[in-house]
Design an enzyme around this catalytic site. Structure first.
Site, PDB file in Angstrom:
ATOM      1  N   GLY A  12       0.815  -1.216   0.000  1.00 19.97           N
ATOM      2  CA  GLY A  12       0.000   0.000   0.000  1.00 19.97           C
ATOM      3  C   GLY A  12       0.846   1.262   0.000  1.00 19.97           C
ATOM      4  N   TYR A 143     -14.440   4.317   9.100  1.00 22.70           N
ATOM      5  CA  TYR A 143     -12.979   4.268   9.258  1.00 22.70           C
ATOM      6  C   TYR A 143     -12.569   4.891  10.597  1.00 22.70           C
ATOM      7  CZ  TYR A 143      -8.091   5.543   8.195  1.00 22.70           C
ATOM      8  OH  TYR A 143      -6.734   5.719   8.218  1.00 22.70           O
TER       9      TYR A 143
HETATM   10  N1  SER Z   1      -5.603   9.701   4.816  1.00 22.97           N
HETATM   11  C1  SER Z   1      -6.671   9.039   5.499  1.00 22.97           C
HETATM   12  C2  SER Z   1      -7.960   9.213   4.799  1.00 22.97           C
HETATM   13  O1  SER Z   1      -8.125  10.224   4.148  1.00 22.97           O
HETATM   14  C3  SER Z   1      -6.796   9.566   6.896  1.00 22.97           C
HETATM   15  O2  SER Z   1      -6.146   8.709   7.760  1.00 22.97           O
HETATM   16  O3  SER Z   1      -8.806   8.391   4.927  1.00 22.97           O
END
Ligand code: SER
Length: 312
Positions: A12, A143
């Site tokens: 990733g 998330y």
């Molecule tokens: N970069 C990530 C996102 O935008 C944040 O942890 O989901």
């Protein structure tokens, strides 16, 4: 023989650069790259690689025992924007993978764990500027909920079972080597690919949306530094606030225009605007600075110059 390390999610955006850095530091054969798919040529050619599913606890354990792994970096996750499309999948991936690794720590099958958290743990009721280490956290994305929950479990496994787990709340990460996948801060990488190709960019956030960001080199260094710190120095066992820079789409566009005067950005906010609006604009990282001497190196201008140099 030195320590053996497993990076899960090695292909990733963060995993690719982290794996290469760890191989430089500890030796190519000492760092096993694991992912559900193959990665860049450089990564695949430089050391051991295993196809693996972070959600398969038996497979994660087998690989750890086979290579006599001491440290695991768990970088596999579904990010904020994709997570809103697949909430169930995001929750399962982000939580099951964490438990698989934490349980190996609890059973003393591995010694140390790195697990990334995010600015997504914060929400609309969090103080938006200079957000403190300890504050209100009411995340609105799947998330963010998974990262906040994960933080509580990391603290719990540390306090109850003595698991040496260490974590950073990454801001949006900007790199030229690997593209990000499915985050709200991805615009700050996409914009460079367009600018470097001589094209204009249509931004999915409003021009004045300020978010905390960091150049990948700083993020990788922070990750290595927190993992190298003596255990007693790592006082926050949920996750550390980490700050690099903060800017809006208009500010990064202007910084790019210094190098590419013809570059233009238009604004077409989509569903990601609401996610960005729920996150802080800037982060206070005094705890990381005090506990393990964190110090960022890249500001907006130096980051922009580096990105354009590498992509052009
Ligand atoms: N970069 C990530 C996102 O935008 C944040 O942890 O989901």
């Amino acid at each position: 023989m030195g320590k053996k390390i497993l990076v899960i999610g090695a292909c990733g955006q963060i995993g690719t650069e982290l794996t290469m850095r760890l191989r430089e530091l500890y030796g190519n054969d000492a760092v096993i790259a694991g992912d559900i798919r193959e990665g860049s040529e450089e990564l695949m050619a430089s050391g051991p690689f295993e196809i693996m599913d972070a959600m398969d606890g038996n497979q994660v354990e087998d690989i750890c025992l086979h290579y006599e792994i001491e440290e695991v970096y768990l970088m596999a996750a579904m990010l904020s924007a994709t997570g809103e499309k697949y909430p169930d999948k995001a929750w399962k991936l982000n939580m099951n993978s964490l438990f698989n690794v934490l349980d190996l720590g609890k059973e003393k099958k591995i010694d140390k764990i790195f697990w990334p958290s995010s600015i997504a743990v914060f929400g609309p009721t969090t103080p938006q500027e200079n957000t403190p280490q300890h504050t209100v956290m009411e995340p609105t994305t799947v998330y963010g909920i998974s990262k906040q929950t994960g933080e509580r479990w990391c603290q719990y496994y540390h306090d109850k079972y003595g698991v040496d787990v260490r974590s950073i709340r990454y801001p949006g990460l900007i790199s030229w080597k690997t593209l990000p996948g499915g985050g709200t801060t991805d615009y700050a990488v996409d914009i460079f690919h367009k600018a470097a190709a001589g094209e204009n960019y249509e931004c999915f956030l409003k021009d004045d949306t300020q978010l905390p960001m960091m150049y990948m080199e700083d993020a990788i260094r922070a990750t290595v530094e927190i993992m190298e710190a003596p255990a007693e120095a790592v006082k926050e066992r949920s996750s550390y606030n980490l700050s690099g820079m903060s800017f809006t789409p208009a500010q990064i566009a202007n910084a790019i225009k210094v190098h590419k005067p013809a570059f233009e950005v238009s604004y077409q906010p989509d569903y990601r605007q609401a996610i960005a609006d729920s996150w802080p604009g800037s982060i206070n990282d005094d705890a990381a600075r005090k506990d393990w001497q964190w110090q960022p190196q890249f500001e907006l201008e130096t980051m922009v110059a580096e990105m354009l140099k590498h992509l052009s």
